[in-house]
Structure formats: structure tokens, C-alpha cells
Write an enzyme that holds these catalytic residues in place. Structure first.
Site, PDB file in Angstrom:
ATOM      1  N   ASP A 234       0.820  -1.224   0.000  1.00 35.77           N
ATOM      2  CA  ASP A 234       0.000   0.000   0.000  1.00 35.77           C
ATOM      3  C   ASP A 234       0.848   1.266   0.000  1.00 35.77           C
ATOM      4  O   ASP A 234       0.445   2.299   0.529  1.00 35.77           O
ATOM      5  CB  ASP A 234      -0.959   0.046   1.216  1.00 35.77           C
ATOM      6  CG  ASP A 234      -1.794  -1.206   1.322  1.00 35.77           C
ATOM      7  OD1 ASP A 234      -2.198  -1.731   0.264  1.00 35.77           O
ATOM      8  OD2 ASP A 234      -2.041  -1.669   2.453  1.00 35.77           O
TER       9      ASP A 234
ATOM     10  N   HIS B  57      -4.064  -1.920  -6.444  1.00 40.91           N
ATOM     11  CA  HIS B  57      -3.274  -0.745  -6.783  1.00 40.91           C
ATOM     12  C   HIS B  57      -4.253   0.347  -7.219  1.00 40.91           C
ATOM     13  O   HIS B  57      -4.930   0.195  -8.228  1.00 40.91           O
ATOM     14  CB  HIS B  57      -2.310  -1.062  -7.924  1.00 40.91           C
ATOM     15  CG  HIS B  57      -1.189  -1.966  -7.515  1.00 40.91           C
ATOM     16  ND1 HIS B  57      -0.258  -2.443  -8.385  1.00 40.91           N
ATOM     17  CD2 HIS B  57      -0.848  -2.451  -6.308  1.00 40.91           C
ATOM     18  CE1 HIS B  57       0.607  -3.204  -7.735  1.00 40.91           C
ATOM     19  NE2 HIS B  57       0.261  -3.232  -6.476  1.00 40.91           N
TER      20      HIS B  57
HETATM   21  P1  GDP Z   1      -0.248   0.199  -3.865  1.00 39.18           P
HETATM   22  O1  GDP Z   1      -0.893  -1.123  -3.669  1.00 39.18           O
HETATM   23  O2  GDP Z   1       1.159   0.245  -3.395  1.00 39.18           O
HETATM   24  O3  GDP Z   1      -0.408   0.706  -5.262  1.00 39.18           O
HETATM   25  O4  GDP Z   1      -1.015   1.225  -2.930  1.00 39.18           O
HETATM   26  P2  GDP Z   1      -2.613   1.407  -2.735  1.00 39.18           P
HETATM   27  O5  GDP Z   1      -3.227   1.723  -4.014  1.00 39.18           O
HETATM   28  O6  GDP Z   1      -3.152   0.268  -1.959  1.00 39.18           O
HETATM   29  O7  GDP Z   1      -2.641   2.630  -1.731  1.00 39.18           O
HETATM   30  C1  GDP Z   1      -2.109   3.838  -2.028  1.00 39.18           C
HETATM   31  C2  GDP Z   1      -3.193   4.904  -1.850  1.00 39.18           C
HETATM   32  O8  GDP Z   1      -2.584   6.166  -1.720  1.00 39.18           O
HETATM   33  C3  GDP Z   1      -4.091   5.034  -3.062  1.00 39.18           C
HETATM   34  O9  GDP Z   1      -5.361   5.399  -2.619  1.00 39.18           O
HETATM   35  C4  GDP Z   1      -3.449   6.145  -3.880  1.00 39.18           C
HETATM   36  O10 GDP Z   1      -4.398   6.860  -4.679  1.00 39.18           O
HETATM   37  C5  GDP Z   1      -2.923   7.039  -2.811  1.00 39.18           C
HETATM   38  N1  GDP Z   1      -1.678   7.758  -3.100  1.00 39.18           N
HETATM   39  C6  GDP Z   1      -0.608   7.348  -3.839  1.00 39.18           C
HETATM   40  N2  GDP Z   1       0.392   8.262  -3.757  1.00 39.18           N
HETATM   41  C7  GDP Z   1      -0.055   9.260  -2.940  1.00 39.18           C
HETATM   42  C8  GDP Z   1       0.513  10.467  -2.433  1.00 39.18           C
HETATM   43  O11 GDP Z   1       1.658  10.803  -2.687  1.00 39.18           O
HETATM   44  N3  GDP Z   1      -0.264  11.219  -1.601  1.00 39.18           N
HETATM   45  C9  GDP Z   1      -1.531  10.875  -1.247  1.00 39.18           C
HETATM   46  N4  GDP Z   1      -2.210  11.673  -0.443  1.00 39.18           N
HETATM   47  N5  GDP Z   1      -2.102   9.722  -1.692  1.00 39.18           N
HETATM   48  C10 GDP Z   1      -1.375   8.931  -2.513  1.00 39.18           C
END
Ligand code: GDP
Length: 429
Positions: free
Chosen positions: A12, A40
Site C-alpha cells: 500500500d 493498486h
Molecule cells: P499500492 O498497492 O502500493 O499501489 O497502494 P494502494 O493503491 O493500496 O494505496 C495507495 C493509496 O494512496 C491510493 O489510494 C493512492 O491513490 C494514494 N496515493 C498514492 N500516492 C499518494 C501520495 O503521494 N499522496 C496521497 N495523499 N495519496 C497517494
């Protein structure tokens, strides 16, 4: 050239956003492990999407999206996601599935659910997507590689598989006749027809891709601390989210991976069971959970509230080390803009001893965080595009973490959108 984008924490971290961003310049994006057990989340010009099975390059028309041999391929999620993209007006992506990938079947999900129920309070907090039963069957060599569906012996294998599963379900869960040979045969034959257009011979294809100097991104799922060997076993996933495993899954030489981008977030979160040093349970946790990510820290797959802690240099340094990170993308920095002081865990105290090393799992329950307190920047940084324009306190926070983890932070994500990115390495611009 091969670049890996992998998680340096518990998952995440925002890998989906980073992959979507970097896929603009890639020819091929490869999902190399795990299945539909994580999500993701990607926000781009088309809207907001959560992908579980498809690689995060599907929003770019020129990018090939490959599901490589070591993934836990869930065909139901695969076809549902393709349909969802179509319904949202996204041009049909180029998608290929390695014929050596194995099938995650509905019976694996059923087994996962029953097993978590059986374990009760000792359950692993599985997303019940069938991942552990799938990999168990794979390594016990009773599961189905997609290519086997074309074999003349397939009927015998289906019969054996059903016999084994029925015995197991009856003995462990008291469930008789969990599988019928005819039903499974129909399901698999139907699947074979539907999958045929997507299949390819991954090792030869990737070998040619390397020879033609195509730009390949290996996309990891979850994070280093959930690695089956180097993570917090047994509270781990059943495959390896490490960049090195991408080479096995995609059958590319390990030395071709020139760059390993470990994605870590500016504070810590974790979903599922297992020790989580410095976990916060107070109002501070609720506040951070509410403000985190793009709409709070809740699991993309299950909607479960994520567990929260301050940034942990010990686990992040270890995560980047086992990933073999050559650089780091630090995400979610914007989230911390409300804090006067930001605690950062710089060491663990375990049975009275201070250590900066991440220990084996059995010692983690006794580990307490040792904090340093850094100044907050107390403003919204989500519109800032260049490193120099960041407040001094934000730069100090980044540089403090960089020094502690010992890997250059080349990208800073300051919001969920594609363009909310600050580069410190102009190669990626
Ligand atoms: P992943 O599985 O590593 O891709 O991560 P997830 O999608 O589960 O969780 C990441 C969450 O953080 C998602 O809701 C993204 O839209 C959000 N996100 C990603 N980068 C950023 C950031 O730099 N700032 C903020 N506020 N949210 C982010």
C-alpha cells in the site's frame, strides 16, 4: 533496460501510482507475483481505478501488460477488470498472460475462507483471495499451469485434483463433495478458450524483448516485509514481492535489472496480522488514517482500516536492503502537512537493548520504537512541483529519512494524481 518498482514496507505504498506514471515511458509492464489479493489504486485522466490483477500499465496504449509465470492468476478478476476498463471508456489495453502461469481457482478462495474460519483468533488476516491455498497447491505440484489445459492428459489431472480436494475439504472442514469432476472440467475448458488469445511463451518473449533493448518495468505487489522468506513470517504473503523474484517470474537474467525503485511511504501502514512496531491506537492514529492516501487509509481490496504508525527507519531500511533498492520513491509526503512535530522511529528497544537492525519475527513482539521528533512544515505541499520549492522542514524530513535508510530518494509523491510528483533525478523527467 529493466526497472523494478517494488514495495519497501508492508504494501500500500502507492506502487500503482508510480507504475502508472513510469509506464508512460515503458514498453512492457510485468506483474510478477501475487494475485488479486491487493489493490493498486490509480488516479489519472480517465478517473480513479483499483486494479487487482491487471498490471498498472493498462492506461497507456503503447504499453504491453504482461502477467508473468509466478503470478497467482485469477481469471475471474482478470476478465472483470478488462470489462471494467472497457465500460469506463479506456482503449483496449495490450495484455498478455504467460502460458506458464498457474490458475487460481474458485476452490482456492473457498479454501482460504474456510481456513481463516478454522484458525479463528489465530488467523493470518488473509484477504480470502485464495493465495495461500493456490501457492500450496502449486508447490505441491497438483495445481494447473495454463499450458496444461492443452495437454491430452488433462482429464486425469482434473480427476486427481478433485479427489485430493474432496478428501482434504472433508477431513479439515467437514465439507463433502467440494468439487465435481464434470463441473471443473467444463470450467477449465471454457477458460482455455477464453484465455487462448492472451497467452504467450514468456521466457522466449522476454529474452527477445531484452535483446531488442525494450524498456521493461517489473511491478511488485505488497511489500518487502511481507516476503515469504525475508518478511515477518508467518504473517507474510505466499510469494516473494522482492525485485529479484521478478527475474524468476519473467525469466529474465537478474543482472538485467538495472534499477530497483523501492516505494516507501512517509508514515507506516499495514493490513493484516503480525507484529507492527510502534502501532498507534490513539487519536493520532485516527487522524492520520483519515488523512492518508487519497481518501483515508482503508484497504483497497477489503476496505479494512489500515494499521498506522509513524515512519519506521528500521523496517524501511531493511525493506530497501532486501529489495536491493538503487533508489527510493517516497510517497504521501503531503499527508503529514498538519503536524507540528513528526515522530520518526529510528531504532528499536528490544529487551533493554537498542538496535537499528530489523530482527527475526519472534523478537518483534518485544520491540518498542525509539523516536526522534522532527519539525513539521504545517502547510499544504500538494501543488509543489520542484524540490527547491518545498518548505525547509519537508526537505529536512526527506533528507533525514534518506540518510537513515541509506538509499537516494529520487522521487517524492505529494498527492495521488499522476502529476503530483517531484523529481530529484532528472533521468525520470
Ligand atoms: P499500492 O498497492 O502500493 O499501489 O497502494 P494502494 O493503491 O493500496 O494505496 C495507495 C493509496 O494512496 C491510493 O489510494 C493512492 O491513490 C494514494 N496515493 C498514492 N500516492 C499518494 C501520495 O503521494 N499522496 C496521497 N495523499 N495519496 C497517494
Amino acid at each position: 533496460m529493466v526497472t523494478a518498482i517494488t514495495g519497501g514496507n508492508f504494501g500500500d505504498e502507492g506502487k500503482g501510482k508510480m507504475t502508472d506514471l513510469l509506464a508512460a515511458k515503458a514498453d512492457i509492464v510485468v506483474r510478477f507475483q501475487g494475485g488479486a489479493n491487493a489493490g493498486h489504486t490509480i488516479i489519472n485522466d480517465y478517473g480513479k481505478f483499483t486494479l487487482h490483477m491487471l498490471p498498472s500499465g493498462v492506461f497507456h496504449r503503447h504499453t504491453e501488460n504482461i502477467i508473468a509465470s509466478s503470478a497467482a492468476f485469477d481469471p475471474d478478476d482478470f476478465f472483470n477488470e478488462l470489462k471494467m476498463l472497457k465500460e469506463n471508456g479506456i482503449p483496449e489495453p495490450m495484455v498478455r498472460v504467460s502460458s506458464r502461469t498457474q490458475l487460481l481457482l474458485p476452490i482456492h478462495k473457498e479454501q482460504d475462507k474456510l481456513e481463516e474460519q478454522r484458525l479463528g483468533k489465530n488467523s493470518f488476516g488473509s484477504t480470502k483471495s485464495g493465495i495461500a491455498p493456490f501457492y500450496s497447491d502449486k508447490y505441491a505440484k497438483r495445481n494447473f499451469q495454463i499450458s496444461e489445459l492443452y495437454s491430452s492428459n488433462i482429464k486425469d489431472k482434473i480427476r486427481c485434483f478433485c479427489e485430493d480436494k474432496n478428501k482434504f475439504f472433508n477431513a479439515f472442514y467437514g465439507v463433502p463433495n467440494a468439487l465435481y469432476v464434470n463441473d471443473l472440467t467444463d470450467y477449465l475448458m471454457d477458460l482455455r478458450d477464453k484465455l487462448t488469445p492472451y497467452l504467450f511463451d514468456c521466457p522466449y518473449y522476454m529474452s527477445d524483448a531484452i535483446k531488442s533493448d525494450r524498456h521493461i518495468l517489473l511491478e511488485g505487489q505488497l511489500g518487502a516485509l511481507r516476503d515469504v522468506d525475508n518478511g515477518i513470517y508467518p504473517f507474510v504473503t505466499s510469494s516473494s514481492p522482492l525485485a529479484g523474484f521478478g527475474s524468476v517470474s519473467a525469466a529474465i537474467p537478474p543482472y538485467e535489472i538495472k534499477s530497483i525503485i523501492s516505494v516507501i511511504k512517509a508514515y507506516s501502514t499495514c493490513v493484516g496480522a503480525g507484529a507492527f512496531v510502534g502501532e498507534l491506537f490513539d487519536e493520532a492514529a485516527n487522524e492520520l488514517r483519515k488523512r492518508g492516501g487519497d481518501s483515508g487509509e482503508y484497504g483497497a481490496k477489503t476496505g479494512r482500516p489500515r494499521r498506522i504508525a509513524w515512519f519506521d527507519c528500521v523496517s524501511a531500511r531493511y525493506g530497501c536492503m532486501v529489495q536491493g533498492a538503487t533508489e527510493v520513491a517516497l510517497t504521501m509526503l503531503d499527508v503529514l502537512g498538519y503536524l507540528d512535530k513528526i515522530p520518526v522511529c529510528v531504532a528499536y528497544r528490544i529487551n533493554g537493548e537498542i538496535t537499528e537492525k530489523f530482527p527475526e519475527t519472534y523478537l518483534l513482539d518485544d520491540a518498542e520504537p525509539v523516536y526522534e521528533y522532527l519539525d513539521g512544515w504545517k502547510c499544504d505541499i500538494s501543488d509543489i512541483c520542484s524540490y527547491d520549492d518545498l518548505p525547509e522542514a519537508a526537505k529536512s524530513y526527506i533528507e533525514f529519512i534518506e540518510k537513515r535508510i541509506g538509499v537516494p530518494i529520487t522521487m517524492i509523491s505529494n498527492g495521488p494524481k499522476r502529476d503530483q510528483i517531484i523529481y530529484r533525478n532528472t533521468d525520470y523527467k
